[in-house]
Write a protein that holds these residues in place. Sequence first.
Motif, PDB file in Angstrom:
ATOM      1  N   ALA A 109     -38.603 -16.685 -11.249  1.00  0.00           N
ATOM      2  CA  ALA A 109     -38.197 -16.977  -9.813  1.00  0.00           C
ATOM      3  C   ALA A 109     -37.744 -18.360  -9.594  1.00  0.00           C
ATOM      4  O   ALA A 109     -36.893 -18.689  -8.375  1.00  0.00           O
ATOM      5  N   GLY A 110     -37.586 -19.327 -10.449  1.00  0.00           N
ATOM      6  CA  GLY A 110     -37.230 -20.412 -10.177  1.00  0.00           C
ATOM      7  C   GLY A 110     -35.435 -20.741 -10.563  1.00  0.00           C
ATOM      8  O   GLY A 110     -35.205 -22.040 -10.018  1.00  0.00           O
ATOM      9  N   GLY A 111     -34.957 -19.909 -11.009  1.00  0.00           N
ATOM     10  CA  GLY A 111     -33.857 -19.956 -11.406  1.00  0.00           C
ATOM     11  C   GLY A 111     -32.783 -19.535 -10.022  1.00  0.00           C
ATOM     12  O   GLY A 111     -33.344 -19.198  -9.247  1.00  0.00           O
ATOM     13  N   GLY A 112     -31.474 -19.433 -10.445  1.00  0.00           N
ATOM     14  CA  GLY A 112     -30.534 -19.025  -9.346  1.00  0.00           C
ATOM     15  C   GLY A 112     -30.747 -17.702  -8.709  1.00  0.00           C
ATOM     16  O   GLY A 112     -30.861 -17.744  -7.684  1.00  0.00           O
ATOM     17  N   VAL A 113     -30.944 -16.716  -9.631  1.00  0.00           N
ATOM     18  CA  VAL A 113     -31.244 -15.488  -8.927  1.00  0.00           C
ATOM     19  C   VAL A 113     -32.574 -15.359  -8.243  1.00  0.00           C
ATOM     20  O   VAL A 113     -32.653 -14.570  -7.326  1.00  0.00           O
ATOM     21  N   GLY A 114     -33.598 -15.972  -9.068  1.00  0.00           N
ATOM     22  CA  GLY A 114     -34.614 -15.806  -8.613  1.00  0.00           C
ATOM     23  C   GLY A 114     -34.908 -16.606  -7.359  1.00  0.00           C
ATOM     24  O   GLY A 114     -35.896 -15.806  -6.337  1.00  0.00           O
ATOM     25  N   THR A 115     -34.365 -17.809  -6.955  1.00  0.00           N
ATOM     26  CA  THR A 115     -34.772 -18.470  -5.755  1.00  0.00           C
ATOM     27  C   THR A 115     -34.078 -17.733  -4.622  1.00  0.00           C
ATOM     28  O   THR A 115     -34.681 -17.418  -3.317  1.00  0.00           O
ATOM     29  N   PHE A 116     -32.861 -16.723  -4.848  1.00  0.00           N
ATOM     30  CA  PHE A 116     -32.470 -15.958  -4.060  1.00  0.00           C
ATOM     31  C   PHE A 116     -33.374 -14.653  -3.618  1.00  0.00           C
ATOM     32  O   PHE A 116     -33.535 -14.378  -2.373  1.00  0.00           O
ATOM     33  N   ALA A 117     -34.003 -14.128  -4.576  1.00  0.00           N
ATOM     34  CA  ALA A 117     -34.625 -13.086  -4.586  1.00  0.00           C
ATOM     35  C   ALA A 117     -35.887 -13.254  -3.900  1.00  0.00           C
ATOM     36  O   ALA A 117     -36.309 -12.397  -3.075  1.00  0.00           O
TER      37      ALA A 117
END
Length: 321
Positions: free
Chosen positions: A156-164
């Motif tokens: 969740a802390g990466g680029g995709v994860g923070t958006f999700a």
Amino acid sequence: MRALVYDRYGTPDELRVEDVEQPGVGPGEVRVRVVASSINDWDRDLLRGEPLNRAIAPFRPRHRVLGSDVAGVVDAVAPDVVGIDPGDEVMADLSPHGFGAFAEYAVAPASAWSAVPAGLSLEQAAAVPQAAGLAVTGLRAAQPLAPGQRIAVNGAGGGVGTFAVQIAVAAGAHVSAVDAAWKLDALRALGAHRVVDYATEDFTSTPGAYDAIVEISAHRRARDYHRALAGGGVCSVLGGQKRPMLSAVTTGSVLSALGDRRVHMPMWRANDRRDLAYLRPLLESGAVAPVIDSVVDLDDVPDAFRRLVAQQHVGKIVVRL
């Protein structure tokens, strides 16, 4: 023009800034003066020459200039292009069009470009195309988002994860965000209702815990995700280690056929107009905002790649041209 280039697979040490020829504009194309780009895992895989890339181009990289995400100002438009004009602020994911965002100018078909959402800077817009598109695909691949759903986002802390995380929270879901301990405060700040340190807790250990799982950093078997899903639940595997991703395709397909819980790798399309239509009001209202870890200059991209590989970032690393 200045561009970040590489001529052989390897580490960030292979990257260097050179003067290269500015791209021309062909039929149906638009050239953009790049203001910002951002680094994605796909760029890392291209640089390394991960197996699929070597299978396509075994001896040397097909794309000399990396970079998928791009935001900038339209510089030139082919005569047959309508609806886009010089001076427009636009963004795109260039991965279907030869990459090339780590350069002062980029060219792609007019269909790839979309207007920057109102209220976003070009540096913020450069963080959006690929990561936010993948997040929408993962969340909406098999069922619509709805209030009250229990959704887990791993990585969740990466680029995709923070958006999700933000998209799911905006939809009224109860979100469990899974990542390294040092990232958990940032995920709470994004609205996650529960945070999980992957080093101390297996988020898939409780049967039927989630209505949906967005898996960005897969390193488990498909049956683990299947067990953690409630009836009618869906796990979308977007990235991670190769063996678990293969398990999602093979074992996941078998398990999905045996009941109403589904583990799969959803089909994703860069610059999908439906995804953008869903995202735009969220971005323009501020309900979802790009999380930018840092902004680096072109000369500093090799060090930024090292941070990406070491997972020492939260959200996106933006490259300022």
